[in-house]
Design a protein around this motif. Sequence first.
Motif, PDB file in Angstrom:
ATOM      1  N   LYS B 116      20.216   1.784  23.394  1.00  0.00           N
ATOM      2  CA  LYS B 116      18.868   2.325  22.388  1.00  0.00           C
ATOM      3  C   LYS B 116      19.849   3.245  21.870  1.00  0.00           C
ATOM      4  O   LYS B 116      18.878   3.662  21.182  1.00  0.00           O
ATOM      5  CB  LYS B 116      18.711   3.458  23.822  1.00  0.00           C
ATOM      6  CG  LYS B 116      17.555   1.993  24.247  1.00  0.00           C
ATOM      7  CD  LYS B 116      16.717   3.119  26.266  1.00  0.00           C
ATOM      8  CE  LYS B 116      16.344   4.124  24.761  1.00  0.00           C
ATOM      9  NZ  LYS B 116      15.342   5.017  25.787  1.00  0.00           N
ATOM     10  N   TYR B 117      21.350   3.532  21.636  1.00  0.00           N
ATOM     11  CA  TYR B 117      21.442   4.410  20.505  1.00  0.00           C
ATOM     12  C   TYR B 117      22.294   3.809  19.861  1.00  0.00           C
ATOM     13  O   TYR B 117      23.376   2.670  20.461  1.00  0.00           O
ATOM     14  CB  TYR B 117      22.439   5.408  21.140  1.00  0.00           C
ATOM     15  CG  TYR B 117      21.261   6.324  22.042  1.00  0.00           C
ATOM     16  CD1 TYR B 117      21.115   7.734  21.487  1.00  0.00           C
ATOM     17  CD2 TYR B 117      21.326   5.855  23.719  1.00  0.00           C
ATOM     18  CE1 TYR B 117      20.338   8.816  22.678  1.00  0.00           C
ATOM     19  CE2 TYR B 117      20.426   6.681  24.357  1.00  0.00           C
ATOM     20  CZ  TYR B 117      19.762   8.515  23.981  1.00  0.00           C
ATOM     21  OH  TYR B 117      19.010   8.624  24.982  1.00  0.00           O
ATOM     22  N   PRO B 118      23.083   4.247  18.349  1.00  0.00           N
ATOM     23  CA  PRO B 118      21.921   5.505  17.828  1.00  0.00           C
ATOM     24  C   PRO B 118      20.113   4.853  17.546  1.00  0.00           C
ATOM     25  O   PRO B 118      19.685   3.223  17.304  1.00  0.00           O
ATOM     26  CB  PRO B 118      22.313   5.423  16.432  1.00  0.00           C
ATOM     27  CG  PRO B 118      22.672   4.210  16.097  1.00  0.00           C
ATOM     28  CD  PRO B 118      23.538   3.592  17.961  1.00  0.00           C
ATOM     29  N   GLU B 131      25.922  10.645  21.726  1.00  0.00           N
ATOM     30  CA  GLU B 131      26.406  11.889  21.709  1.00  0.00           C
ATOM     31  C   GLU B 131      26.090  12.925  21.945  1.00  0.00           C
ATOM     32  O   GLU B 131      25.905  13.921  22.504  1.00  0.00           O
ATOM     33  CB  GLU B 131      26.954  12.087  20.960  1.00  0.00           C
ATOM     34  CG  GLU B 131      29.367  11.039  21.414  1.00  0.00           C
ATOM     35  CD  GLU B 131      29.089   9.431  21.176  1.00  0.00           C
ATOM     36  OE1 GLU B 131      28.183   9.565  20.244  1.00  0.00           O
ATOM     37  OE2 GLU B 131      29.728   8.667  21.619  1.00  0.00           O
ATOM     38  N   MET B 132      25.068  13.034  20.786  1.00  0.00           N
ATOM     39  CA  MET B 132      23.865  13.871  20.582  1.00  0.00           C
ATOM     40  C   MET B 132      22.821  13.906  21.528  1.00  0.00           C
ATOM     41  O   MET B 132      23.139  15.302  21.983  1.00  0.00           O
ATOM     42  CB  MET B 132      22.859  13.298  19.371  1.00  0.00           C
ATOM     43  CG  MET B 132      22.847  14.506  18.326  1.00  0.00           C
ATOM     44  SD  MET B 132      21.702  13.954  17.248  1.00  0.00           S
ATOM     45  CE  MET B 132      20.795  15.060  16.158  1.00  0.00           C
ATOM     46  N   ALA B 133      22.654  12.835  22.351  1.00  0.00           N
ATOM     47  CA  ALA B 133      21.333  12.859  23.728  1.00  0.00           C
ATOM     48  C   ALA B 133      22.050  13.903  24.641  1.00  0.00           C
ATOM     49  O   ALA B 133      21.669  14.331  25.501  1.00  0.00           O
ATOM     50  CB  ALA B 133      21.077  12.132  23.419  1.00  0.00           C
ATOM     51  N   PRO B 145      26.650  22.704  25.827  1.00  0.00           N
ATOM     52  CA  PRO B 145      27.775  21.884  25.098  1.00  0.00           C
ATOM     53  C   PRO B 145      28.543  21.253  24.946  1.00  0.00           C
ATOM     54  O   PRO B 145      29.304  22.881  25.454  1.00  0.00           O
ATOM     55  CB  PRO B 145      26.664  21.991  24.264  1.00  0.00           C
ATOM     56  CG  PRO B 145      26.852  23.339  23.363  1.00  0.00           C
ATOM     57  CD  PRO B 145      26.422  24.171  24.555  1.00  0.00           C
ATOM     58  N   TYR B 146      28.782  20.130  25.804  1.00  0.00           N
ATOM     59  CA  TYR B 146      30.424  19.465  25.620  1.00  0.00           C
ATOM     60  C   TYR B 146      30.428  20.581  23.455  1.00  0.00           C
ATOM     61  O   TYR B 146      29.953  20.010  23.509  1.00  0.00           O
ATOM     62  CB  TYR B 146      30.875  17.818  25.897  1.00  0.00           C
ATOM     63  CG  TYR B 146      30.298  18.069  27.308  1.00  0.00           C
ATOM     64  CD1 TYR B 146      31.055  18.837  28.233  1.00  0.00           C
ATOM     65  CD2 TYR B 146      29.729  16.947  27.749  1.00  0.00           C
ATOM     66  CE1 TYR B 146      30.663  18.057  29.191  1.00  0.00           C
ATOM     67  CE2 TYR B 146      29.767  16.539  28.553  1.00  0.00           C
ATOM     68  CZ  TYR B 146      30.065  17.279  29.913  1.00  0.00           C
ATOM     69  OH  TYR B 146      29.744  16.995  31.023  1.00  0.00           O
ATOM     70  N   PHE B 256      33.197  15.905   7.023  1.00  0.00           N
ATOM     71  CA  PHE B 256      31.947  16.142   7.397  1.00  0.00           C
ATOM     72  C   PHE B 256      31.852  17.050   9.064  1.00  0.00           C
ATOM     73  O   PHE B 256      33.061  16.549  10.011  1.00  0.00           O
ATOM     74  CB  PHE B 256      30.869  15.466   7.308  1.00  0.00           C
ATOM     75  CG  PHE B 256      30.235  14.514   5.705  1.00  0.00           C
ATOM     76  CD1 PHE B 256      29.625  15.914   5.559  1.00  0.00           C
ATOM     77  CD2 PHE B 256      31.231  14.192   5.035  1.00  0.00           C
ATOM     78  CE1 PHE B 256      29.074  15.637   3.745  1.00  0.00           C
ATOM     79  CE2 PHE B 256      30.947  13.859   3.666  1.00  0.00           C
ATOM     80  CZ  PHE B 256      30.302  14.422   3.313  1.00  0.00           C
ATOM     81  N   PRO B 257      30.951  18.030   9.400  1.00  0.00           N
ATOM     82  CA  PRO B 257      30.964  18.250  10.881  1.00  0.00           C
ATOM     83  C   PRO B 257      30.347  16.892  11.613  1.00  0.00           C
ATOM     84  O   PRO B 257      30.125  16.020  11.043  1.00  0.00           O
ATOM     85  CB  PRO B 257      30.154  19.421  10.759  1.00  0.00           C
ATOM     86  CG  PRO B 257      30.204  19.675   9.649  1.00  0.00           C
ATOM     87  CD  PRO B 257      29.782  18.305   8.494  1.00  0.00           C
ATOM     88  N   ALA B 258      31.380  17.131  12.678  1.00  0.00           N
ATOM     89  CA  ALA B 258      31.018  15.753  13.443  1.00  0.00           C
ATOM     90  C   ALA B 258      29.141  16.215  14.166  1.00  0.00           C
ATOM     91  O   ALA B 258      28.635  17.512  14.182  1.00  0.00           O
ATOM     92  CB  ALA B 258      31.598  16.545  15.481  1.00  0.00           C
ATOM     93  N   GLN B 259      29.117  15.317  14.022  1.00  0.00           N
ATOM     94  CA  GLN B 259      27.536  14.880  14.677  1.00  0.00           C
ATOM     95  C   GLN B 259      26.421  15.322  12.950  1.00  0.00           C
ATOM     96  O   GLN B 259      25.299  15.497  12.875  1.00  0.00           O
ATOM     97  CB  GLN B 259      26.771  15.752  15.634  1.00  0.00           C
ATOM     98  CG  GLN B 259      27.744  15.055  16.874  1.00  0.00           C
ATOM     99  CD  GLN B 259      27.379  13.381  16.930  1.00  0.00           C
ATOM    100  OE1 GLN B 259      26.078  12.864  16.540  1.00  0.00           O
ATOM    101  NE2 GLN B 259      27.805  12.426  17.382  1.00  0.00           N
TER     102      GLN B 259
END
Lengths: 115, 286
Positions: B116-118, B131-133, B145-146, B256-259
């Motif tokens: 289902k992701y992304p 990872e965001m979810a 958050p981790y 760039f930053p993660a996520q």
Amino acid sequence: MKHFSGIIAAAALLMLPSLGQAASKADLDKGKALAFDSGKGNCLACHTIADGEFPGNFGPPLIQMKERFPDHAVLRQQIWDASAKNPKSMMPPFGKNGILTEPEIDQIVDYLYTL
Amino acid sequence: MMKSNVLRRFLPAALMASAVLVSKPALAVNYQKLVDADTKTFQAYFLKEFPEVKLSDYANGVYALDEDSRKQWQEMEEFPPYELDVEAGKTLFNKPFANGKSLASCFPNGGAVRGKYPYFDEKRSEVVTLEMAINECRVANGEKPYAWKKGDLAKVSAYIAFISRGQKVDVKVNSKAAYDAYMNGKKFFYAKRGMLNMSCSGCHMEYAGRQLRADIISPALGHTTHFPVFRSKWGEIGTLDRRYAGCNENIGAKPFPAQSEEYRDLEFFQTIMSNGLQYNGPASRK
């Protein structure tokens, strides 16, 4: 007339390096070290060179450099900024982006002409 | 005379046809169709470049292209280095939060949701990654958050990927906003950047399969199917955006930053290019 010969002398001086003014053994060794150093020229990442181990094959082997680059300036420019000639080139613009200094590029070019 | 008669007869029809063409943008654009055409072209490039490699095999990354590396990799996969991470991820997935719920309460299908992701969340108007979810579920339940990129987050992601193996990559682009995110990722993929002036596409399309020193360059097709990965170089498991950051560093570009939106859009684009393949993470890589 005096003025004219001055120009000739200046031109001759400028041409000296391209006339193959022999670089010293020490300079050639430095050039080779720079070419092989993965944090500097890192040429081996993409090119086969002499006895370099595990060369990459993104680019052509660096052999017969005098025959392939009779014009010193063309080889130097290829290293300084390959994208000037071919915008799609994968080769990093070593001079333009400051990856190598101007003297370092000269040393590498001198070394490459021994191949 | 004859000619003008023909013209006269066809002119109204031609005018009508052009009117239809002109007014088309006012109608709903089929973004999925645009994107599907891109995916087809992208995949065709690799199929032509490596005629002996089957489309489905691109899920195995560089090992689809090189037989020697493939053998070494298959030996490594006999005792997968990520096995303990999957186990740890399972424990974390089911571990109760302070409120009694768990990550398991946030994800349907027992957590087998990799496929289902992304996806593009139309309400939020942004790409949502797995990872965001995972972290949003924690925060929504009053947990911290981790940390991104490795550790517990990568372990939970590995567990979810593991129990979702075989799910099809089938990312949809159904709106202008989703298409914009896709285009943003596409531009990132093809743009040269950094001190070395390199693009993702330069190495992973044009030079895929060639050697960069002793390393063989992986094909971009299939890049996102097998993450998170246990990389020998890392000595641990890490997420896709950790790899993106490393790749950017390698070419002398500031990661760039993660996520970040940049990396999520890139993941969105890359995953769409792999539509039709199967998710097969986690995996081991050099």
